[in-house]
Design a protein around this motif. Structure first.
Motif, PDB file in Angstrom:
ATOM      1  N   PRO A 151       0.794  -1.237   0.000  1.00  0.00           N
ATOM      2  CA  PRO A 151       0.000   0.000   0.000  1.00  0.00           C
ATOM      3  C   PRO A 151       0.827   1.288   0.000  1.00  0.00           C
ATOM      4  O   PRO A 151       0.266   2.365   0.205  1.00  0.00           O
ATOM      5  CB  PRO A 151      -0.780  -0.132   1.308  1.00  0.00           C
ATOM      6  N   PHE A 152       2.138   1.185  -0.219  1.00  0.00           N
ATOM      7  CA  PHE A 152       2.984   2.373  -0.156  1.00  0.00           C
ATOM      8  C   PHE A 152       3.181   3.023  -1.525  1.00  0.00           C
ATOM      9  O   PHE A 152       3.736   4.108  -1.624  1.00  0.00           O
ATOM     10  CB  PHE A 152       4.338   1.990   0.449  1.00  0.00           C
ATOM     11  N   GLY A 153       2.784   2.363  -2.560  1.00  0.00           N
ATOM     12  CA  GLY A 153       2.830   2.900  -3.914  1.00  0.00           C
ATOM     13  C   GLY A 153       1.578   2.478  -4.648  1.00  0.00           C
ATOM     14  O   GLY A 153       0.730   1.766  -4.103  1.00  0.00           O
ATOM     15  N   ARG A 154       1.450   2.902  -5.889  1.00  0.00           N
ATOM     16  CA  ARG A 154       0.251   2.590  -6.659  1.00  0.00           C
ATOM     17  C   ARG A 154       0.638   1.813  -7.903  1.00  0.00           C
ATOM     18  O   ARG A 154       1.710   2.028  -8.485  1.00  0.00           O
ATOM     19  CB  ARG A 154      -0.477   3.872  -7.048  1.00  0.00           C
ATOM     20  N   MET A 155      -0.234   0.910  -8.311  1.00  0.00           N
ATOM     21  CA  MET A 155      -0.016   0.126  -9.515  1.00  0.00           C
ATOM     22  C   MET A 155      -1.285   0.094 -10.356  1.00  0.00           C
ATOM     23  O   MET A 155      -2.397   0.142  -9.816  1.00  0.00           O
ATOM     24  CB  MET A 155       0.404  -1.307  -9.179  1.00  0.00           C
ATOM     25  N   ALA A 156      -1.076   0.005 -11.646  1.00  0.00           N
ATOM     26  CA  ALA A 156      -2.186  -0.211 -12.577  1.00  0.00           C
ATOM     27  C   ALA A 156      -1.649  -1.019 -13.744  1.00  0.00           C
ATOM     28  O   ALA A 156      -0.530  -0.770 -14.211  1.00  0.00           O
ATOM     29  CB  ALA A 156      -2.773   1.107 -13.055  1.00  0.00           C
ATOM     30  N   ALA A 157      -2.413  -2.001 -14.170  1.00  0.00           N
ATOM     31  CA  ALA A 157      -2.016  -2.830 -15.307  1.00  0.00           C
ATOM     32  C   ALA A 157      -2.838  -2.424 -16.518  1.00  0.00           C
ATOM     33  O   ALA A 157      -4.050  -2.208 -16.416  1.00  0.00           O
ATOM     34  CB  ALA A 157      -2.237  -4.306 -14.989  1.00  0.00           C
ATOM     35  N   ILE A 158      -2.157  -2.282 -17.647  1.00  0.00           N
ATOM     36  CA  ILE A 158      -2.844  -2.018 -18.919  1.00  0.00           C
ATOM     37  C   ILE A 158      -2.674  -3.273 -19.772  1.00  0.00           C
ATOM     38  O   ILE A 158      -1.544  -3.663 -20.085  1.00  0.00           O
ATOM     39  CB  ILE A 158      -2.251  -0.794 -19.631  1.00  0.00           C
TER      40      ILE A 158
END
Length: 722
Positions: free
Chosen positions: A628-635
């Motif tokens: 929860p310390f960074g953000r991720m998103a997959a395309i």
């Protein structure tokens, strides 16, 4: 003139403006029928300022709304949730709205419907399809289309059976009221710790204010009984409660516990309901008549009239993340619904996720702990079996130490559970002569052998093939061998070792409905089963006092694959399945078979020091800037045309914005490079926590165009990296 902005149940469209005819009332939230070309579509009236339209249309060009449904309007908190979900998960608002209005029949005013059921009569003309239909339908009941789907035959076959007298119509009342639960029916005797926790939940429900709780209790500590007191407080106040469960198979045992406590069954909501049942439940929920709803994640978006409490049971479960369509996480979205409704929400788990623990540390969630098992029951002893030092005999999968423990358990008349999170008989079948491997033609995956039903199956696209007699490559006979174990293969080994011990295989292949789950529970409680061999389906929710031994066949299985949550998920899964042992007065034992006894996750399980494991795992995530310390998103880019997929993926990668503390990795072929006949490529966005990744991706992809044959989906906060 009166205008209305309407969001239609069409994901491809944004909001459209319509004229409200004289005499019609269409306030925000009203469910309406609107014309679109020659068609008539259902939609919901929205506030114009909250749902901007791409283009303003003059009053003289507006078409009239056709009608307003005789159903309660969607309340403002639910509309705000739909907006938030659409914005956060980058999903079309029409697709999110569809989850709130899943049944068009629920909007109709009819009070009865004709369903069909088997009469027991065998028709004179019994074709193979008719025989298959009667066998699969059994004692089920439903519409013609529903029975046809169950039986895997055409509607004409069902109608032919009706004419032959083998199936008869039954008139079903759609709006029969649900009985109201009694909060004082069988109030439990709680321990001091349980009472303190229950009182905290009761106070929060009575305060009618937003407060997320984390109910962190060891397995068997009575978490369900404690949050039931919060549900009872909501019932006394005349308000509704929602309890979300991660698996449909858990619904039936839970319903029984609920009925014991409150005197009646709650209203269930899951994919196994007939259309008439869904309609009745939806209308009862929308009217406020349904006081307690228990269901799968889709129940989160239903239009509750007066919601007073939300409970997420087994809140750590990855199955709360939807992996197709609107890719939302029900745990996080439920917290937002609690915020919009201004009500408390309880996240119950014996192994809370790191993301949830982090919210506790930040002071956003309040932690309520239950550190001891109920009724004096002790947590089971956990021991690791080093497969390098204590290997199974050649061609077997159970170590001698585990086999001896099963034998001792059987002698005492107690029950055992063997856990392996792999369905079927074997994950791979190959030819020993030429090495040919059976692979799915539609997916980058091996076909799994299911020996009980004599078929090879792809667990990704559902393709089914009959096992061949000879190798399709070299035509050699008797050359096909199964590689690796699935639960069916473990069951065969158990049958050979303990032929007189009654056993059961518990997977989604055998427990596919609440009724099947209830049948399994009844057999276990009657001691008709001595050894259970199961997948993750048996790791949670079940309470069998005579089950005293758990064996984890392959503890290392979940650690492969490079998933950032692999170690955490393995710890949660094994801790949960270990919690099935010794829940009554008899002590429990757990054996964990592993090739690496020094792995941190194995050491944490054996020592019982889960806190040290979580601390180390959290620190690793912090150093990597991972959630929860960074953000991720997959395309994910996919197409049936391989060249179109790679060209679009390269276009997206080449135009990636250069933003400080945001990195875009890829494109690269996805681990599942082909899925359901579509070629797949992935890009992974990794950014600091404070960056609004959604706005960046929205602007980035919004400026691009790609062929219509290419599908580009965005998974915010991904849980699957396949």
């Amino acid at each position: 003139m009166s205008r209305a902005r309407v969001l239609l149940l069409n994901p491809a469209l944004g909001p459209l403006d319509y004229r409200v005819p004289y005499g019609m009332t269409a306030e925000p939230g009203s469910i309406v029928v609107a014309p679109l070309g020659p068609r008539q579509l259902t939609g919901v009236v929205w506030e114009p300022e909250r749902m901007p339209s791409d283009a303003e249309v003059g009053d003289n060009r507006l078409r009239n709304l056709i009608s307003v449904h005789d159903a309660p309007p969607l309340a403002a908190p639910l509309r705000r949730l739909i907006e938030w979900t659409s914005d956060y998960y980058l999903a079309p608002p029409g697709a999110v709205l569809r989850m709130a209005l899943p049944s068009s029949s629920a909007l109709e005013s009819g009070r009865t419907v004709l369903e069909y059921r088997a009469t027991g009569l065998i028709p004179d003309r019994l074709t193979p399809q008719r025989a298959q239909a009667l066998e699969r339908i059994g004692d089920r009941q439903g519409l013609v289309r529903e029975l046809a789907l169950i039986a895997d035959v055409s509607d004409a076959v069902i109608r032919g059976l009706c004419k032959a007298g083998a199936i008869e119509p039954v008139e079903v009342a759609l709006d029969t009221p649900f009985p109201e639960p009694d909060p004082d029916h069988a109030a439990p005797e709680l321990t001091a710790e349980q009472r303190e926790a229950a009182d905290r939940f009761t106070e929060a429900v009575e305060a009618h204010s937003f407060q997320p709780f984390v109910l962190d209790g060891v397995t068997g500590s009575g978490k369900t009984e404690v949050y039931f007191e919060g549900v009872a407080a909501a019932i006394r106040a005349g308000r509704q409660s929602l309890v979300l469960l991660p698996e449909i198979a858990l619904t039936e045992p839970f319903l029984r516990r609920f009925a014991t406590r409150f005197g009646v069954l709650p209203v269930a909501w899951h994919s196994g309901l007939r259309q008439s049942q869904r309609r009745r439940a939806w209308r009862a929920i929308a009217s406020g008549e349904a006081k307690v709803v228990v269901g799968a994640r889709s129940a989160l978006f239903l239009p509750y009239r007066d919601l007073g409490l939300i409970v997420i049971d087994e809140a750590h479960e990855a199955s709360f993340k939807q992996e197709d369509g609107v890719q939302y996480h029900a745990r996080d979205t439920a917290v937002m619904r609690g915020h919009f409704e201004d009500i408390p929400i309880i996240l119950a788990s014996a192994t809370p996720a790191i993301e949830t623990r982090h919210q506790v540390e930040l002071g956003r969630y309040e932690e309520v702990k239950l550190p001891a098992r109920f009724g004096g029951a002790q947590l089971p002893e956990i021991a690791a079996i080093d497969l390098l030092q204590d290997p199974p005999p050649r061609g077997h999968w159970l170590a001698p130490t585990l086999v001896k423990a099963i034998e001792e358990t059987l002698e005492r008349g107690e029950q055992s559970l063997l856990f392996l999170n792999r369905r079927g008989y074997a994950p791979l079948t190959l030819c020993r002569h030429c090495g040919h491997r059976f692979q799915c033609p539609n997916c980058t995956a091996w076909l799994v052998e299911h020996r009980l039903i004599h078929r090879l199956q792809c667990h990704h696209c559902g393709l089914i093939a009959k096992p061949p007699e000879v190798c399709p490559e070299c035509k050699a006979e008797d050359s096909l061998v199964a590689c690796g174990p699935g639960v069916e293969r473990i069951a065969d080994e158990v049958a050979a070792l303990f032929p007189d011990a009654p056993r059961a295989i518990v997977t989604s292949d055998t427990i596919w409905s609440p009724a099947k789950a209830a049948e399994f529970v009844a057999r276990m409680e009657a001691n008709e089963i001595s050894i259970v061999i199961g997948t993750q389906l048996v790791t949670k929710g079940y309470h069998f006092p005579n089950l005293t031994l758990v064996g984890v066949v392959d503890a290392d299985l979940g650690l492969a694959g490079g998933d950032l949550r692999a170690a955490e998920r393995t710890f949660q899964q094994i801790a949960q399945v270990a919690g099935r042992a010794g829940r009554g007065s008899k002590p429990g034992r757990v054996f964990v078979q592993t090739h690496d006894v020094n792995a941190p996750v194995i050491q944490a399980l054996v020592s019982g020091d889960g806190e040290s494991f979580y601390t180390a795992e959290t620190e690793t995530r912090h150093e990597a800037g991972a959630p929860p310390f960074g953000r991720m998103a997959a395309i994910v880019v996919s197409s049936e045309n391989a060249q179109a997929a790679i060209e679009t993926a390269r276009l997206i990668g080449k135009t990636a914005p250069h933003i400080d503390q945001m990195h875009v990795f890829g494109p690269a072929p996805a681990p599942l490079a082909m899925l359901r006949g579509r070629h797949r490529h992935r890009l992974l966005v990794h950014a600091r926590r404070s960056l609004d990744v959604q706005d960046v991706i929205r602007d980035w992809l919004g400026a691009l165009t790609w062929p219509g044959s290419v599908r580009v989906s965005v998974d915010v906060d991904p849980y699957s990296f396949l």
